[in-house]
Design a protein around this motif. Structure first.
Motif, PDB file in Angstrom:
ATOM      1  N   GLY A 703     -70.814 -15.791 -66.175  1.00 49.77           N
ATOM      2  CA  GLY A 703     -70.743 -15.353 -67.564  1.00 49.77           C
ATOM      3  C   GLY A 703     -69.424 -14.665 -67.838  1.00 49.77           C
ATOM      4  O   GLY A 703     -68.874 -13.986 -66.976  1.00 49.77           O
ATOM      5  N   LEU A 704     -68.883 -14.878 -69.034  1.00 52.95           N
ATOM      6  CA  LEU A 704     -67.623 -14.260 -69.430  1.00 52.95           C
ATOM      7  C   LEU A 704     -67.839 -13.363 -70.634  1.00 52.95           C
ATOM      8  O   LEU A 704     -68.668 -13.657 -71.510  1.00 52.95           O
ATOM      9  CB  LEU A 704     -66.582 -15.327 -69.792  1.00 52.95           C
ATOM     10  CG  LEU A 704     -65.882 -16.054 -68.653  1.00 52.95           C
ATOM     11  CD1 LEU A 704     -65.011 -17.167 -69.211  1.00 52.95           C
ATOM     12  CD2 LEU A 704     -65.050 -15.085 -67.823  1.00 52.95           C
ATOM     13  N   ALA A 705     -67.093 -12.272 -70.681  1.00 46.82           N
ATOM     14  CA  ALA A 705     -67.138 -11.417 -71.858  1.00 46.82           C
ATOM     15  C   ALA A 705     -66.663 -12.211 -73.068  1.00 46.82           C
ATOM     16  O   ALA A 705     -65.646 -12.911 -73.002  1.00 46.82           O
ATOM     17  CB  ALA A 705     -66.242 -10.202 -71.647  1.00 46.82           C
ATOM     18  N   PRO A 706     -67.380 -12.146 -74.161  1.00 43.53           N
ATOM     19  CA  PRO A 706     -66.932 -12.872 -75.358  1.00 43.53           C
ATOM     20  C   PRO A 706     -65.635 -12.275 -75.899  1.00 43.53           C
ATOM     21  O   PRO A 706     -65.416 -11.065 -75.843  1.00 43.53           O
ATOM     22  CB  PRO A 706     -68.089 -12.675 -76.338  1.00 43.53           C
ATOM     23  CG  PRO A 706     -68.763 -11.416 -75.885  1.00 43.53           C
ATOM     24  CD  PRO A 706     -68.620 -11.384 -74.395  1.00 43.53           C
ATOM     25  N   THR A 707     -64.775 -13.131 -76.381  1.00 43.93           N
ATOM     26  CA  THR A 707     -63.519 -12.662 -76.963  1.00 43.93           C
ATOM     27  C   THR A 707     -63.800 -11.968 -78.293  1.00 43.93           C
ATOM     28  O   THR A 707     -64.461 -12.538 -79.162  1.00 43.93           O
ATOM     29  CB  THR A 707     -62.555 -13.835 -77.180  1.00 43.93           C
ATOM     30  OG1 THR A 707     -62.223 -14.397 -75.916  1.00 43.93           O
ATOM     31  CG2 THR A 707     -61.282 -13.374 -77.874  1.00 43.93           C
ATOM     32  N   PRO A 708     -63.339 -10.729 -78.470  1.00 48.82           N
ATOM     33  CA  PRO A 708     -63.564 -10.035 -79.740  1.00 48.82           C
ATOM     34  C   PRO A 708     -62.965 -10.813 -80.909  1.00 48.82           C
ATOM     35  O   PRO A 708     -61.908 -11.448 -80.771  1.00 48.82           O
ATOM     36  CB  PRO A 708     -62.841  -8.689 -79.540  1.00 48.82           C
ATOM     37  CG  PRO A 708     -62.723  -8.522 -78.062  1.00 48.82           C
ATOM     38  CD  PRO A 708     -62.596  -9.905 -77.503  1.00 48.82           C
ATOM     39  N   PRO A 709     -63.605 -10.794 -82.055  1.00 47.11           N
ATOM     40  CA  PRO A 709     -63.091 -11.548 -83.212  1.00 47.11           C
ATOM     41  C   PRO A 709     -61.651 -11.192 -83.564  1.00 47.11           C
ATOM     42  O   PRO A 709     -60.880 -12.055 -83.981  1.00 47.11           O
ATOM     43  CB  PRO A 709     -64.057 -11.159 -84.335  1.00 47.11           C
ATOM     44  CG  PRO A 709     -65.334 -10.797 -83.621  1.00 47.11           C
ATOM     45  CD  PRO A 709     -64.911 -10.174 -82.333  1.00 47.11           C
ATOM     46  N   VAL A 710     -61.274  -9.922 -83.374  1.00 44.94           N
ATOM     47  CA  VAL A 710     -59.926  -9.516 -83.722  1.00 44.94           C
ATOM     48  C   VAL A 710     -58.885 -10.233 -82.864  1.00 44.94           C
ATOM     49  O   VAL A 710     -57.764 -10.489 -83.311  1.00 44.94           O
ATOM     50  CB  VAL A 710     -59.776  -7.976 -83.596  1.00 44.94           C
ATOM     51  CG1 VAL A 710     -59.858  -7.531 -82.149  1.00 44.94           C
ATOM     52  CG2 VAL A 710     -58.492  -7.494 -84.240  1.00 44.94           C
ATOM     53  N   LEU A 711     -59.235 -10.610 -81.625  1.00 44.89           N
ATOM     54  CA  LEU A 711     -58.328 -11.376 -80.766  1.00 44.89           C
ATOM     55  C   LEU A 711     -58.502 -12.876 -80.976  1.00 44.89           C
ATOM     56  O   LEU A 711     -57.522 -13.634 -80.935  1.00 44.89           O
ATOM     57  CB  LEU A 711     -58.580 -11.033 -79.292  1.00 44.89           C
ATOM     58  CG  LEU A 711     -58.341  -9.582 -78.862  1.00 44.89           C
ATOM     59  CD1 LEU A 711     -58.523  -9.446 -77.352  1.00 44.89           C
ATOM     60  CD2 LEU A 711     -56.957  -9.104 -79.269  1.00 44.89           C
ATOM     61  N   ALA A 712     -59.744 -13.302 -81.182  1.00 43.30           N
ATOM     62  CA  ALA A 712     -60.001 -14.735 -81.377  1.00 43.30           C
ATOM     63  C   ALA A 712     -59.238 -15.287 -82.580  1.00 43.30           C
ATOM     64  O   ALA A 712     -58.860 -16.465 -82.602  1.00 43.30           O
ATOM     65  CB  ALA A 712     -61.502 -14.965 -81.549  1.00 43.30           C
ATOM     66  N   ALA A 713     -58.986 -14.436 -83.572  1.00 44.55           N
ATOM     67  CA  ALA A 713     -58.262 -14.883 -84.757  1.00 44.55           C
ATOM     68  C   ALA A 713     -56.848 -15.347 -84.420  1.00 44.55           C
ATOM     69  O   ALA A 713     -56.246 -16.116 -85.180  1.00 44.55           O
ATOM     70  CB  ALA A 713     -58.208 -13.756 -85.792  1.00 44.55           C
ATOM     71  N   PHE A 714     -56.325 -14.907 -83.268  1.00 42.49           N
ATOM     72  CA  PHE A 714     -54.977 -15.311 -82.852  1.00 42.49           C
ATOM     73  C   PHE A 714     -55.014 -16.107 -81.547  1.00 42.49           C
ATOM     74  O   PHE A 714     -54.014 -16.208 -80.848  1.00 42.49           O
ATOM     75  CB  PHE A 714     -54.095 -14.073 -82.695  1.00 42.49           C
ATOM     76  CG  PHE A 714     -53.888 -13.313 -83.970  1.00 42.49           C
ATOM     77  CD1 PHE A 714     -52.918 -13.706 -84.887  1.00 42.49           C
ATOM     78  CD2 PHE A 714     -54.691 -12.232 -84.282  1.00 42.49           C
ATOM     79  CE1 PHE A 714     -52.739 -13.014 -86.070  1.00 42.49           C
ATOM     80  CE2 PHE A 714     -54.528 -11.532 -85.463  1.00 42.49           C
ATOM     81  CZ  PHE A 714     -53.551 -11.923 -86.374  1.00 42.49           C
ATOM     82  N   ASN A 715     -56.179 -16.675 -81.235  1.00 40.24           N
ATOM     83  CA  ASN A 715     -56.356 -17.522 -80.049  1.00 40.24           C
ATOM     84  C   ASN A 715     -55.992 -16.794 -78.752  1.00 40.24           C
ATOM     85  O   ASN A 715     -55.433 -17.384 -77.823  1.00 40.24           O
ATOM     86  CB  ASN A 715     -55.529 -18.809 -80.173  1.00 40.24           C
ATOM     87  CG  ASN A 715     -55.980 -19.671 -81.334  1.00 40.24           C
ATOM     88  OD1 ASN A 715     -57.177 -19.887 -81.526  1.00 40.24           O
ATOM     89  ND2 ASN A 715     -55.021 -20.155 -82.113  1.00 40.24           N
TER      90      ASN A 715
END
Length: 854
Positions: A703-715
């Motif tokens: 399992g991996l920690a989900p990428t926070p939306p604030v970071l996912a917005a910039f891939n």
């Protein structure tokens, strides 16, 4: 969120939360609690049991155990306790790092897990941690530093290879290492060992001395001292002939700017000629690949005094002082970070740590009615001052220092213990129940102190001379080159306390079945509580064959250092920030407060005596660890376009890099360990003791920690593929050790053959190849394992207490593999891979002379 933690039923835990902040772990080995010892019937060793009940031999233990005697330690021909374990215990791995501070404070791992997943005890008491976060290259780990425990003061080492948090508390996810010190009340030993690597460098000298004294009726005082002096080895590639040191010259003989990248790949522009000094330059100016030089002075004092018929007072003092040095990359004189008026031919900085470490444990133990009790208090402290020599801060120009104080790291812990044990007659069991209980309270403190002002500030000076004269030096060049100092805003002084209670019950259910149940509850002031349980059992199918197994859960508290750490470092082109995980800045960028790592362990094994004077153990295990702590991906504008807006939103520079500690991943580690050992009496040909041990492991991320939306917005992935690989592939997938020890009268011969299996590594080239064997590969896989290493000892015991030995480690001078061509720096012809069980230093020989008296 990572998947919800699975916990053992509370019925296994036994203990409920109590308001009293207490905890307990092992009492000293001599009090026969925690880790206890008895003699085996077939082998000349003593053994641990991983239980608080009465001791069991290796064959009778419900858990897998390795035991190393003082003679085993000496025969390993190693410069530190870490190297001893790496040489002799197949499940232990000590990666060799050549980097910054973490190459001087090394750390090992058990069963392929993190270095801090091993709990270290000294005479059954918890050892304090190192002040250096990330020791040995293990990210967020701050383990106990085994390199500061003198091998000459050790009677034996007991390695419990099983999850044991319910018995000993936080950190015992992969196992427990108990160092049992020498308590002899008489006799002594003096020895001197001297050796070098086959290449002629890396001289190693070890001086040891210990002596015992009787005190009163049954008391003792045992003193030991040791000096370890290790010189560096160097297997760095010479510089390529095409790699420029000095500015090239135009037709008029004037220095001009080079082509390519000025720092990492300067090239000769069209029509230019090399500076004449290139012909006489030092092509071996880089000397930063190899074993680090260190000098360690250690001492111990171990004592016990009877106070009454059933009460003893005891104490253990350990002291250590270490100086260690780590040379860094050479800065050739054409780089803007060189003040050429001070260093006309460039410079190579050297990092230096001056470390003082100490621990004192005082206690009382005895009997009160039917209870055995042990009450103790221990204090441990590691203090590290960090310096940098032969460096520069180019932004101060001619006013720059060349030696810098980088800052200080401090860690300390007070630990208080109460351990109780008794046997209880039940009437319904043939043998009495063995009951144990206790408590512990611990105060921890961690501090970072700032360095010299010039070590972290920008002085405003521009480039003084050469074709770049007048160029503004970027913010990334402000600070001491190679290792910028800790800034005042990075300084921290934090503390926490923790406590727990435990209960254990062991019973013999008939003559063949043994059951051991333990439970523990711990509470930490900074993150909350954890409850753990452990059930171990052993069933004898036959006098020579038994089954054993353990099911347990465990945890590791986030280290105080990982929770508090903050650092700002200057690269050549940008500033890198490690933010505190719980700080407002980090939280605004997607971080969350760190949670403890939790584990679930299952092991099953057999113990057999296939023939007289032989022993076979085979154990299979699975360890699931959730919420493993590691550093996040570094994100900045240059790597992830647009993310600079995130960085500036929390008050940092637009080009700055940011990372923070996270609960990064869940992992599963599975493996099989086997040991077959015995002794043959060869009559007039002497005797042969032999051991064949093997360890096989495999690990995966579940399992991996989900990428926070604030970071996912910039891939931006919160935990990159490279970081995932580093979490999984530090240890070899398999390891085998064959040991043969033949004795004939006063003479002995020892042979050890070790095999390291596959160790997968990945690297990213600066430029992806368009053709050839690595075409299109943005990530290149390579293997640094597949190695066979042979060690040899020839020794003789002489008259009147004298003993001599000649040792050769890595007799056939094996080296770790070299990196694939696309992963090399522009200045290198080759580079030996980093982080493997051996490096490029090759073979080592030494001679030892020893005098012993009774």
């Amino acid at each position: 969120m990572l998947p919800t933690h699975h916990r053992l039923p509370l019925a296994l835990a036994i203990v409920s939360a109590l308001s009293l902040p207490l905890v307990a772990h092992a009492a000293p080995e001599t009090n026969a609690s925690a880790i206890t010892a008895t003699s085996t019937a077939t082998l000349d060793t003593v053994t641990v049991t991983g239980t608080r009940a009465q001791g069991r031999t290796v064959r009778e233990s419900a858990a897998p155990i390795d035991v190393l005697s003082a003679e085993d330690i000496r025969a390993a021909n190693a410069t530190s306790l870490l190297d001893v374990l790496n040489t002799t215990v197949p499940s232990f791995n000590l990666p060799l790092e050549t980097g910054d501070l973490n190459s001087m404070v090394r750390a090992g791992q058990l069963r392929g897990l993190n270095s801090s997943h091993v709990l270290v005890l000294v005479d059954g008491k918890r050892r304090h941690a190192t002040a250096l976060l990330g020791a040995g290259g293990f990210g967020g780990a701050a383990p106990a530093d085994l390199g500061l425990i003198p091998t000459g003061a050790i009677e034996r080492i007991e390695v419990l290879r099983d999850g044991a948090s319910a018995i000993y508390g936080s950190d015992a996810i992969a196992g427990v290492i108990n160092i049992v010190t020498n308590k002899a009340a008489r006799g002594g030993n003096v020895s001197y060992r001297d050796g070098t690597y086959f290449a002629g460098d890396g001289r190693s000298r070890v001086v040891q001395a210990d002596v015992g004294f009787g005190i009163g009726d049954g008391g003792y005082l045992h003193l030991a001292a040791q000096l370890d002096d290790q010189h560096a080895t160097d297997y760095t590639s010479p510089a390529r002939d095409t790699f420029l040191y000095y500015f090239p010259r135009n037709a008029a003989g004037t220095a001009i700017r080079p082509g390519g990248n000025q720092a990492s790949n300067p090239t000769l522009p069209a029509g230019a000629t090399p500076d004449p000094r290139e012909a006489t330059r030092d092509n071996n100016a880089w000397r930063n690949r190899g074993i680090r030089a260190f000098r360690t002075k250690t001492a111990t004092a171990n004592a016990s005094i009877p106070l009454a018929a059933t009460v003893d007072a005891y104490g253990l003092l350990t002291l250590a002082q270490r100086d260690a040095w780590a040379p860094q990359n050479f800065r050739q004189p054409l780089r803007n970070e060189v003040v050429r008026a001070i260093d006309p031919d460039g410079f190579a900085p050297t990092e230096h740590i001056d470390e003082n470490d100490g621990a004192l444990t005082l206690g009382l133990r005895g009997q009160l009615g039917q209870w055995d009790w042990d009450l103790s208090s221990g204090y441990g402290r590691d203090a590290m001052d960090i310096n940098l020599h032969n460096s520069i801060n180019p932004t101060y120009g001619l006013d720059s220092q060349t030696d810098f104080y980088i800052g200080d790291l401090r860690y300390s812990a007070w630990t208080y213990n109460l351990d109780l044990r008794r046997q209880v007659q039940t009437g319904w069991l043939a043998a009495p129940l063995e009951f144990s209980a206790g408590a512990e309270y611990r105060d921890e403190r961690y501090r970072i102190g700032a360095g010299d002002v010039q070590s972290y500030t920008h002085g405003g000076q521009r480039v003084l001379d050469g074709p770049y004269a007048g160029t503004v030096l970027g913010i990334g060049l402000g600070g001491s080159q190679a290792l910028p100092g800790y800034r005042p805003e990075d300084a921290v002084d934090v503390s926490r306390n923790s406590g727990a209670v435990y209960v254990g019950v062991a019973a013999d259910l008939g003559s063949r079945w043994r059951v051991d149940l333990a439970g523990r509850h711990e509470r930490y002031s900074d993150f909350g509580s954890e409850t753990t349980g452990r059930l171990s059992t052993r069933f004898a199918l036959h006098p020579r064959l038994a089954l054993r197994g353990t099911i347990s859960n465990g945890f590791q508290a986030p280290s105080l250092a990982a929770q508090a750490y903050r650092n700002t470092s200057n690269g050549n082109f940008y500033t890198d920030h490690i933010l505190q995980a719980g700080s407002p800045q980090a939280i605004a960028l997607g971080a969350q407060p760190l949670r403890p790592e939790t584990s679930r362990s299952l092991s099953l094994g057999i113990v057999a005596e296939p023939w007289e004077s032989a022993s076979l153990t085979v154990d299979a295990y699975r360890i699931d660890v959730d919420d493993r702590i590691a550093l996040s991906t570094t994100f900045r504008e240059g790597l992830y376009p647009g993310s600079g807006a995130l960085v500036t939103s929390v008050g940092l520079g637009a080009q700055d890099g940011v990372r923070y500690f996270i609960n990064a991943a869940d992992t599963r580690t599975e493996g099989v360990e086997a040991t077959l050992e015995g002794r043959w009496d060869l009559g007039r040909g002497g005797s042969l003791r032999w051991t064949l041990a093997s360890s096989h492991t495999r690990a995966k991320i579940t399992g991996l920690a989900p990428t926070p939306p604030v970071l996912a917005a910039f891939n931006v992935p919160v935990f990159s593929t490279g970081s995932q690989n580093d979490l999984l592939y530090k240890a070899p997938k398999s390891r085998q050790v064959l040991g043969l020890d033949w004795t004939l009268g006063r003479y002995r011969v020892g042979l050890r053959q070790s095999r390291y299996g596959d160790i997968q590594r990945y690297g990213s080239p600066a430029t992806v190849a368009a053709s050839g064997p690595y075409a299109g590969q943005a990530e290149i896989a390579y293997d640094i394992g597949g190695l066979w290493i042979t060690d040899l000892e020839l020794g003789a015991t002489l008259a009147r207490g004298w003993d001599v030995a000649l040792n050769a480690n890595n007799v056939f001078d094996r080296r770790v593999t070299k990196l694939p061509e696309p992963l090399l720096a522009a200045n290198e012809y080759y580079r030996y891979a980093n982080g493997g069980p051996i490096d490029g230093s090759g073979g080592l020989w030494s001679a030892t002379v020893r005098y012993r008296w009774d």
